[in-house]
Motif scaffolding. Structure first.
Motif, PDB file in Angstrom:
ATOM      1  N   ASP A  69      36.417  24.690  35.319  1.00  0.00           N
ATOM      2  CA  ASP A  69      37.727  24.989  34.746  1.00  0.00           C
ATOM      3  C   ASP A  69      38.098  26.473  34.819  1.00  0.00           C
ATOM      4  N   ARG A  70      37.246  27.279  35.415  1.00  0.00           N
ATOM      5  CA  ARG A  70      37.504  28.725  35.441  1.00  0.00           C
ATOM      6  C   ARG A  70      38.387  29.094  36.630  1.00  0.00           C
ATOM      7  N   ILE A  71      39.590  29.544  36.326  1.00  0.00           N
ATOM      8  CA  ILE A  71      40.549  29.856  37.390  1.00  0.00           C
ATOM      9  C   ILE A  71      40.151  31.119  38.152  1.00  0.00           C
ATOM     10  N   ASP A  72      39.435  32.045  37.479  1.00  0.00           N
ATOM     11  CA  ASP A  72      39.019  33.253  38.192  1.00  0.00           C
ATOM     12  C   ASP A  72      38.031  32.924  39.299  1.00  0.00           C
ATOM     13  N   HIS A 100      46.429  24.833  37.523  1.00  0.00           N
ATOM     14  CA  HIS A 100      45.680  25.224  36.321  1.00  0.00           C
ATOM     15  C   HIS A 100      46.633  25.735  35.235  1.00  0.00           C
ATOM     16  N   PRO A 101      46.333  25.468  33.953  1.00  0.00           N
ATOM     17  CA  PRO A 101      47.226  25.926  32.866  1.00  0.00           C
ATOM     18  C   PRO A 101      47.401  27.443  32.838  1.00  0.00           C
ATOM     19  N   ASP A 102      46.418  28.196  33.319  1.00  0.00           N
ATOM     20  CA  ASP A 102      46.496  29.655  33.294  1.00  0.00           C
ATOM     21  C   ASP A 102      47.003  30.238  34.613  1.00  0.00           C
ATOM     22  N   SER A 103      47.579  29.401  35.445  1.00  0.00           N
ATOM     23  CA  SER A 103      48.074  29.872  36.735  1.00  0.00           C
ATOM     24  C   SER A 103      49.236  30.850  36.562  1.00  0.00           C
ATOM     25  N   THR A 104      49.355  31.766  37.521  1.00  0.00           N
ATOM     26  CA  THR A 104      50.465  32.728  37.537  1.00  0.00           C
ATOM     27  C   THR A 104      51.244  32.552  38.844  1.00  0.00           C
TER      28      THR A 104
END
Length: 285
Positions: A69-72, A100-104
């Motif tokens: 789940d780690r986007i980095d 991903h929910p933390d996508s930019t």
């Protein structure tokens, strides 16, 4: 009668000591975790810059399996796949990152980059169209310019190239791309100017030097430009100019340039020798 009191005091001290020990253990664990995060971040940076691309791919693949789940880590894997010349696989990873929910918005920009690298231009254009206009980055406008180029929308391409060049302190690459765009359109003088500008930012960029020679040769300027070059580069640029001259029908000029290239090169210049022999054979025929 004092014994129960002493026992209670001792018990209280034991409990307090136990609580202190637990707190201390928790602090140690937190400190170690922070150190591990720092170490991992440093390792990630190393893998993304100086490590062998395939080793980096293996590293981020393993890390992502352990931390799905780690986007980095997704970003690290995708970038490493691009470095390893695997853009199609990189695009698949970037799609996961975009979801991903933390996508930019920059993740979608990088997805478009991978799609362009894998020659999926319509898909790249569709991704760029989904990026909000408020997101302004060098990579976004660099890719917008390339897509506009592919559509032969020159006005839009020029606008995006200009914006991209203004958003970076190292614009040599994008100026070279912009110049090549103008070269393919037949705007040779404009292309020459952009290649010269690119070399002011990066005098070592041989691609820009070679493109500059081609732009000048297209205008029948058959002398080398005043730019920094090694002896080997000088020979290679003379060779490129010779081929351009021959292609334009200036055969005698091309032959002279081939001879100069052969004489200039510090080693045996096989490609130039073969071209000169082929030219002589055709003349005799």
């Amino acid at each position: 009668m004092r014994h129960p009191v002493i026992a209670m005091l001792c018990l209280g001290s034991t409990v307090a000591l136990s609580a202190c020990q637990k707190n201390s253990d928790a602090q140690v664990q937190r400190a170690l975790k922070d150190v591990n995060v720092i170490d991992e971040t440093n390792l990630n940076d190393v893998m993304l810059t100086v490590a062998d691309p395939n080793e980096a791919v293996d590293y981020f693949t393993r890390t992502l399996q352990q931390n799905p789940d780690r986007i980095d880590v997704m970003r690290g894997l995708a970038r490493s796949l691009v470095r390893a010349q695997k853009p199609t696989e990189a695009a698949q990873v970037w799609r996961t990152a975009v979801a991903h929910p933390d996508s930019t918005p920059e993740d979608r920009v990088m997805l478009a980059d991978a799609l362009i690298r894998s020659n999926q231009w319509p898909e790249a254009k569709a991704e760029l169209n989904q990026i909000p206009p408020t997101h302004e980055s060098f990579d976004r406008y660099r890719l917008e310019a390339m897509v506009a180029d592919s559509d032969k929308n020159w006005k839009k391409a020029d606008s995006f190239y200009e914006i991209a060049a203004g958003l970076t302190t190292t614009p040599a690459g994008v100026l070279n791309n912009w110049g090549f765009s103008k070269l393919t359109r037949g705007e040779h003088a404009g292309a020459e100017k952009l290649f010269m500008e690119a070399l002011t930012y990066d005098p070592s960029l041989f691609t820009a030097k070679n493109n500059l020679v081609l732009a000048r040769a297209a205008q029948r300027k058959y002398d080398l430009p005043v730019v920094r070059m090694t002896q080997t580069e000088r020979a290679e640029l003379l060779y490129s100019m010779a081929l351009a001259a021959i292609k334009q029908g200036d055969v005698s000029v091309g032959k002279g340039l081939l001879n100069q290239a052969i004489e200039t090169h510090p080693k045996h210049f096989e490609a130039a020798v073969r071209s000169l022999e082929a030219l002589d054979a055709n003349v005799k025929m």
